[in-house]
Motif scaffolding. Structure first.
Motif, PDB file in Angstrom:
ATOM      1  N   VAL A  31       0.827  -1.212   0.000  1.00  0.00           N
ATOM      2  CA  VAL A  31       0.000   0.000   0.000  1.00  0.00           C
ATOM      3  C   VAL A  31       0.862   1.263   0.000  1.00  0.00           C
ATOM      4  N   LEU A  32       1.775   1.376   0.964  1.00  0.00           N
ATOM      5  CA  LEU A  32       2.609   2.583   1.029  1.00  0.00           C
ATOM      6  C   LEU A  32       3.521   2.682  -0.187  1.00  0.00           C
ATOM      7  N   HIS A  33       4.053   1.541  -0.614  1.00  0.00           N
ATOM      8  CA  HIS A  33       4.888   1.541  -1.826  1.00  0.00           C
ATOM      9  C   HIS A  33       4.108   2.115  -3.005  1.00  0.00           C
ATOM     10  N   SER A  34       2.867   1.673  -3.173  1.00  0.00           N
ATOM     11  CA  SER A  34       2.020   2.201  -4.246  1.00  0.00           C
ATOM     12  C   SER A  34       1.775   3.697  -4.077  1.00  0.00           C
ATOM     13  N   LEU A  35       1.565   4.114  -2.832  1.00  0.00           N
ATOM     14  CA  LEU A  35       1.245   5.520  -2.558  1.00  0.00           C
ATOM     15  C   LEU A  35       2.447   6.449  -2.669  1.00  0.00           C
ATOM     16  N   SER A  36       3.635   5.898  -2.884  1.00  0.00           N
ATOM     17  CA  SER A  36       4.784   6.775  -3.157  1.00  0.00           C
ATOM     18  C   SER A  36       4.507   7.593  -4.415  1.00  0.00           C
ATOM     19  N   GLY A  61      13.309  -1.209  -8.506  1.00  0.00           N
ATOM     20  CA  GLY A  61      14.281  -1.333  -7.432  1.00  0.00           C
ATOM     21  C   GLY A  61      15.634  -1.788  -7.932  1.00  0.00           C
ATOM     22  N   GLY A  62      16.669  -1.567  -7.108  1.00  0.00           N
ATOM     23  CA  GLY A  62      18.014  -2.034  -7.424  1.00  0.00           C
ATOM     24  C   GLY A  62      18.791  -1.088  -8.315  1.00  0.00           C
ATOM     25  N   ILE A 108      13.171   9.294  -8.998  1.00  0.00           N
ATOM     26  CA  ILE A 108      12.854   9.772  -7.647  1.00  0.00           C
ATOM     27  C   ILE A 108      13.156   8.650  -6.670  1.00  0.00           C
ATOM     28  N   GLU A 109      13.975   8.923  -5.674  1.00  0.00           N
ATOM     29  CA  GLU A 109      14.334   7.916  -4.683  1.00  0.00           C
ATOM     30  C   GLU A 109      13.241   7.856  -3.616  1.00  0.00           C
ATOM     31  N   ILE A 110      12.599   6.711  -3.474  1.00  0.00           N
ATOM     32  CA  ILE A 110      11.475   6.597  -2.540  1.00  0.00           C
ATOM     33  C   ILE A 110      11.934   6.759  -1.093  1.00  0.00           C
ATOM     34  N   PHE A 111      13.151   6.348  -0.793  1.00  0.00           N
ATOM     35  CA  PHE A 111      13.665   6.477   0.575  1.00  0.00           C
ATOM     36  C   PHE A 111      13.682   7.940   1.035  1.00  0.00           C
ATOM     37  N   GLU A 112      13.798   8.867   0.086  1.00  0.00           N
ATOM     38  CA  GLU A 112      13.766  10.294   0.433  1.00  0.00           C
ATOM     39  C   GLU A 112      12.350  10.755   0.776  1.00  0.00           C
ATOM     40  N   PHE A 146      12.481   0.848   1.812  1.00  0.00           N
ATOM     41  CA  PHE A 146      12.479   1.646   0.594  1.00  0.00           C
ATOM     42  C   PHE A 146      13.867   2.044   0.105  1.00  0.00           C
ATOM     43  N   LYS A 147      14.913   1.559   0.748  1.00  0.00           N
ATOM     44  CA  LYS A 147      16.258   1.815   0.238  1.00  0.00           C
ATOM     45  C   LYS A 147      16.421   1.128  -1.117  1.00  0.00           C
TER      46      LYS A 147
END
Length: 214
Positions: A49-54, A176-177, A193-197, A204-205
């Motif tokens: 869910v959160l991954h999608s909402l990035s 990813g990667g 766009i880096e999701i970890f930011e 999310f790294k």
């Protein structure tokens, strides 16, 4: 659910109810039709869910925008995005019919009216145009761009976006990667766009949003 509310707070009561309902529904359906890895189902809100909402954190879609979710699987990123953007239209496609059965059932159960589904490969879609294509870990960037490009409206023809906006029609995908080779082979020059930011969580790294404008 808490991890979603850590980063998003402006949900209506209906959106909160829809988000909360996802855990039980996905666990129930996943026991019948495997659409989420068994080891990930307990981390549904973070890993799916959160991954999608990035995408929602990086892009603000205007009302009436039409988006195709290529290879949606169990409904990611399409279902969380449809909850977040109730006035945006999402068309979720996949080549595996039983996965769409899960999506249809969940959308119906939570009253998600802005989703349609189609059992088809994205490259076989004809006579339809969208403002954006989204996808998560389905295929290489080269293939995703080849499939989505014919489905995207021309930015010159779109009246939804300001000429100053960088969010003109295009492909948005979650990857990813190490992406250097994949990007090079795609022949595209995506915004990365880096999701970890956006979400500084360990998961999310080395996970990214790639955006290729049309």
């Amino acid at each position: 659910m808490e991890i979603v509310l850590k980063y998003f707070t402006d949900f209506s009561d209906q959106q909160l109810q829809q988000l909360k309902a996802l855990e039980l529904l996905y666990k129930e359906w996943n026991s019948k039709i495997n659409v989420i890895s068994r080891r990930d189902i307990d981390s549904l809100y973070e890993k799916h869910v959160l991954h999608s909402l990035s995408i929602a954190a990086a892009f603000k879609f205007t009302d009436g925008t039409e988006i195709i979710d290529i290879g949606t699987g169990g409904g990611f990123p399409g279902v969380p995005l449809a909850i977040f953007f109730p006035r945006v239209k999402f068309h979720l496609v996949d080549s595996i019919a039983k996965k769409l059965k899960v999506v249809d059932a969940i959308a119906n159960e939570i009253g998600l009216k802005n989703i349609t589904t189609e059992h088809i490969r994205a490259e076989e879609t004809r006579n339809r145009k969208f403002d954006f294509a989204v996808s998560r870990a389905v295929a290489s960037l080269k293939d995703l761009w080849r499939w989505s490009k014919p489905l995207l409206r021309s930015s010159k023809l779109s009246t939804k976006y300001s000429v100053l906006s960088t969010q003109t029609p295009g492909l948005i995908c979650l990857k990813g990667g190490d992406l250097a080779k994949e990007i090079s082979e795609s022949g595209t020059r995506p915004h990365v766009i880096e999701i970890f930011e956006i979400f500084p969580e360990e998961f999310f790294k080395e996970k990214y949003i790639l955006y290729v404008p049309h």
